[in-house]
Design a protein around this motif. Sequence first.
Motif, mmCIF file in Angstrom:
data_model
loop_
_atom_site.group_PDB
_atom_site.id
_atom_site.type_symbol
_atom_site.label_atom_id
_atom_site.label_comp_id
_atom_site.label_asym_id
_atom_site.label_seq_id
_atom_site.Cartn_x
_atom_site.Cartn_y
_atom_site.Cartn_z
ATOM 1 N N GLU A 17 44.976 33.174 34.303
ATOM 2 C CA GLU A 17 45.442 34.433 33.704
ATOM 3 C C GLU A 17 44.724 35.636 34.309
ATOM 4 O OE1 GLU A 17 48.098 34.694 31.850
ATOM 5 O OE2 GLU A 17 48.273 32.518 32.017
ATOM 6 N N LEU A 18 43.450 35.486 34.641
ATOM 7 C CA LEU A 18 42.719 36.575 35.311
ATOM 8 C C LEU A 18 43.306 36.818 36.702
ATOM 9 C CD1 LEU A 18 39.007 35.758 34.354
ATOM 10 C CD2 LEU A 18 40.326 37.744 33.602
ATOM 11 N N ASP A 19 43.606 35.737 37.423
ATOM 12 C CA ASP A 19 44.206 35.871 38.755
ATOM 13 C C ASP A 19 45.564 36.571 38.672
ATOM 14 O OD1 ASP A 19 42.053 34.561 39.844
ATOM 15 O OD2 ASP A 19 43.062 32.616 40.005
ATOM 16 N N ARG A 20 46.354 36.172 37.692
ATOM 17 C CA ARG A 20 47.709 36.710 37.556
ATOM 18 C C ARG A 20 47.688 38.184 37.150
ATOM 19 N NH1 ARG A 20 51.752 36.656 33.773
ATOM 20 N NH2 ARG A 20 50.431 35.717 32.169
ATOM 21 N N ASN A 21 46.634 38.583 36.443
ATOM 22 C CA ASN A 21 46.531 39.973 35.968
ATOM 23 C C ASN A 21 45.440 40.762 36.692
ATOM 24 O OD1 ASN A 21 48.373 40.202 33.419
ATOM 25 N ND2 ASN A 21 47.286 38.252 33.139
ATOM 26 N N SER A 22 45.079 40.309 37.881
ATOM 27 C CA SER A 22 43.953 40.943 38.591
ATOM 28 C C SER A 22 44.173 42.422 38.896
ATOM 29 C CB SER A 22 43.657 40.186 39.892
ATOM 30 O OG SER A 22 44.808 40.186 40.736
ATOM 31 N N ASN A 23 45.422 42.852 38.949
ATOM 32 C CA ASN A 23 45.710 44.265 39.223
ATOM 33 C C ASN A 23 45.908 45.096 37.956
ATOM 34 O OD1 ASN A 23 45.655 43.982 42.075
ATOM 35 N ND2 ASN A 23 47.737 43.157 42.054
ATOM 36 N N HIS A 24 45.784 44.444 36.819
ATOM 37 C CA HIS A 24 45.914 45.170 35.555
ATOM 38 C C HIS A 24 44.680 46.051 35.351
ATOM 39 C CE1 HIS A 24 45.979 45.868 31.185
ATOM 40 N NE2 HIS A 24 47.285 45.612 31.242
ATOM 41 N N PRO A 25 44.838 47.308 34.909
ATOM 42 C CA PRO A 25 43.685 48.208 34.753
ATOM 43 C C PRO A 25 42.618 47.707 33.790
ATOM 44 C CG PRO A 25 45.677 49.124 33.718
ATOM 45 C CD PRO A 25 46.109 47.978 34.579
ATOM 46 N N GLY A 26 43.010 46.799 32.882
ATOM 47 C CA GLY A 26 42.030 46.261 31.953
ATOM 48 C C GLY A 26 41.301 45.046 32.499
ATOM 49 N N VAL A 27 41.768 44.530 33.631
ATOM 50 C CA VAL A 27 41.187 43.314 34.205
ATOM 51 C C VAL A 27 40.473 43.582 35.530
ATOM 52 C CG1 VAL A 27 41.710 41.020 35.136
ATOM 53 C CG2 VAL A 27 42.866 41.816 33.063
ATOM 54 N N THR A 28 41.033 44.446 36.346
ATOM 55 C CA THR A 28 40.484 44.718 37.684
ATOM 56 C C THR A 28 38.973 44.976 37.697
ATOM 57 O OG1 THR A 28 42.613 45.586 38.445
ATOM 58 C CG2 THR A 28 40.680 46.169 39.742
ATOM 59 N N PRO A 29 38.446 45.841 36.821
ATOM 60 C CA PRO A 29 37.005 46.133 36.863
ATOM 61 C C PRO A 29 36.101 44.912 36.609
ATOM 62 C CG PRO A 29 38.162 47.805 35.602
ATOM 63 C CD PRO A 29 39.135 46.684 35.813
ATOM 64 N N ILE A 30 36.591 43.915 35.873
ATOM 65 C CA ILE A 30 35.735 42.760 35.539
ATOM 66 C C ILE A 30 36.194 41.489 36.261
ATOM 67 C CG2 ILE A 30 34.915 43.647 33.342
ATOM 68 C CD1 ILE A 30 37.609 41.063 33.186
ATOM 69 N N TYR A 31 36.951 41.672 37.326
ATOM 70 C CA TYR A 31 37.484 40.539 38.082
ATOM 71 C C TYR A 31 36.534 40.185 39.222
ATOM 72 C CZ TYR A 31 40.956 37.744 40.669
ATOM 73 O OH TYR A 31 41.637 36.742 41.324
ATOM 74 N N PHE A 32 35.768 39.103 39.072
ATOM 75 C CA PHE A 32 34.782 38.673 40.060
ATOM 76 C C PHE A 32 34.966 37.186 40.375
ATOM 77 C CE2 PHE A 32 32.684 42.317 38.069
ATOM 78 C CZ PHE A 32 32.117 42.979 39.154
ATOM 79 N N PRO A 33 36.064 36.807 40.979
ATOM 80 C CA PRO A 33 36.304 35.372 41.234
ATOM 81 C C PRO A 33 35.270 34.729 42.153
ATOM 82 C CG PRO A 33 37.891 36.722 42.422
ATOM 83 C CD PRO A 33 37.173 37.640 41.484
ATOM 84 N N ALA A 34 34.836 35.432 43.173
ATOM 85 C CA ALA A 34 33.883 34.859 44.130
ATOM 86 C C ALA A 34 32.528 34.586 43.475
ATOM 87 C CB ALA A 34 33.701 35.791 45.320
ATOM 88 N N GLU A 35 32.156 35.432 42.536
ATOM 89 C CA GLU A 35 30.849 35.289 41.904
ATOM 90 C C GLU A 35 30.872 34.379 40.668
ATOM 91 O OE1 GLU A 35 30.994 39.099 44.150
ATOM 92 O OE2 GLU A 35 32.305 38.134 42.662
ATOM 93 N N LEU A 36 31.982 34.401 39.917
ATOM 94 C CA LEU A 36 31.970 33.757 38.605
ATOM 95 C C LEU A 36 32.885 32.546 38.418
ATOM 96 C CD1 LEU A 36 31.923 36.961 36.352
ATOM 97 C CD2 LEU A 36 29.983 35.509 36.969
ATOM 98 N N ALA A 37 33.903 32.394 39.233
ATOM 99 C CA ALA A 37 34.883 31.315 39.014
ATOM 100 C C ALA A 37 34.196 29.968 38.822
ATOM 101 C CB ALA A 37 35.866 31.261 40.177
ATOM 102 N N ARG A 38 34.590 29.234 37.787
ATOM 103 C CA ARG A 38 33.944 27.971 37.421
ATOM 104 C C ARG A 38 34.811 26.735 37.656
ATOM 105 N NH1 ARG A 38 29.322 27.723 37.766
ATOM 106 N NH2 ARG A 38 29.972 29.173 39.378
ATOM 107 N N LEU A 39 36.098 26.928 37.821
ATOM 108 C CA LEU A 39 37.016 25.789 37.850
ATOM 109 C C LEU A 39 36.677 24.778 38.947
ATOM 110 C CD1 LEU A 39 39.434 24.634 36.394
ATOM 111 C CD2 LEU A 39 40.916 25.808 38.024
ATOM 112 N N GLU A 40 36.452 25.241 40.152
ATOM 113 C CA GLU A 40 36.154 24.340 41.268
ATOM 114 C C GLU A 40 34.860 23.563 41.028
ATOM 115 O OE1 GLU A 40 35.299 24.594 46.100
ATOM 116 O OE2 GLU A 40 36.396 26.214 45.121
#
Length: 280
Positions: A69-92
């Motif tokens: 959901e973060l990936d899908r909404n990464s360009n949303h103004p409420g998500v973009t500022p806190i979108y840090f996939p490289a630093e925080l992503a846990r799934l892998e």
Amino acid sequence: METEKTQTPAEQMTDRDLSEQIKKVTKDSHVRAENTELMLSFQRGKVTLEQYKLLLCSLHEVYQALEEELDRNSNHPGVTPIYFPAELARLEAIEKDLEYFYGRDWREKIVVPAATKRYCHRLRQIGKENPEFLIAHAYTRYLGDLSGGQVLGRIAQKSMGLKSSEGLSFFAFPGVSSPNLFKQLYRSRMNSVELTEEERNGVLEEAVRAFELNIQVFDDLQKTLNVTENKQQNCVTHSGNTAAKTLQIPGAIIKTNQLLRLVLGLFVALVTVSMGIYSF
């Protein structure tokens, strides 16, 4: 004349900052989450392998929903500022741990309680309807894991008797060199998100909901473990009773054989004595 002291980002935060407001409204929920049976096991250094494996299964489902959901909404103004996939992503990292514990076919072995499914459903729902609410869940999960990750990782390793860090990738954040500095940056980004009063109140309510959902997951996982342990104990008890009954049968046979031998012995003795009497 005194020089003005430069404030750190943490000191500059005010009661109007979103991060501080979330911290305030979730204070009680935070304490309750830390006092669930599952989390107390971690804190006391008594986490079992089964507890950890089941927790990983639920974390996998939750992070998959959150990160998609973060990936899908990464360009949303409420998500973009806190979108840090490289630093925080846990799934892998979680998938790597699951493969270590369950093997390559780990996807077929994942078991999650109903509370985990409700949590994931909520993440999918707000991802479609209120993407800005994802702030609350990302903050709750990522900063919580980042704050206690290093300590909990060491506790888990010692409790489960793991000789290396294999199986503990979830706790490692290789993209974050300084957790404290990164958390300051993250909070600053959160506070920069422009929200209406209604949206802000919605995010705060969602933060409380995020903690409640996590508590429900922890409680459900512990119930699952308790049921499993009870079944195992019943199986052991049943097996023990069956074994005892099985052993009683041979015991009865042995006693019968002993009695027969005794009777035969007496019979032979009497015959011998009788023959002796008649022979004299």
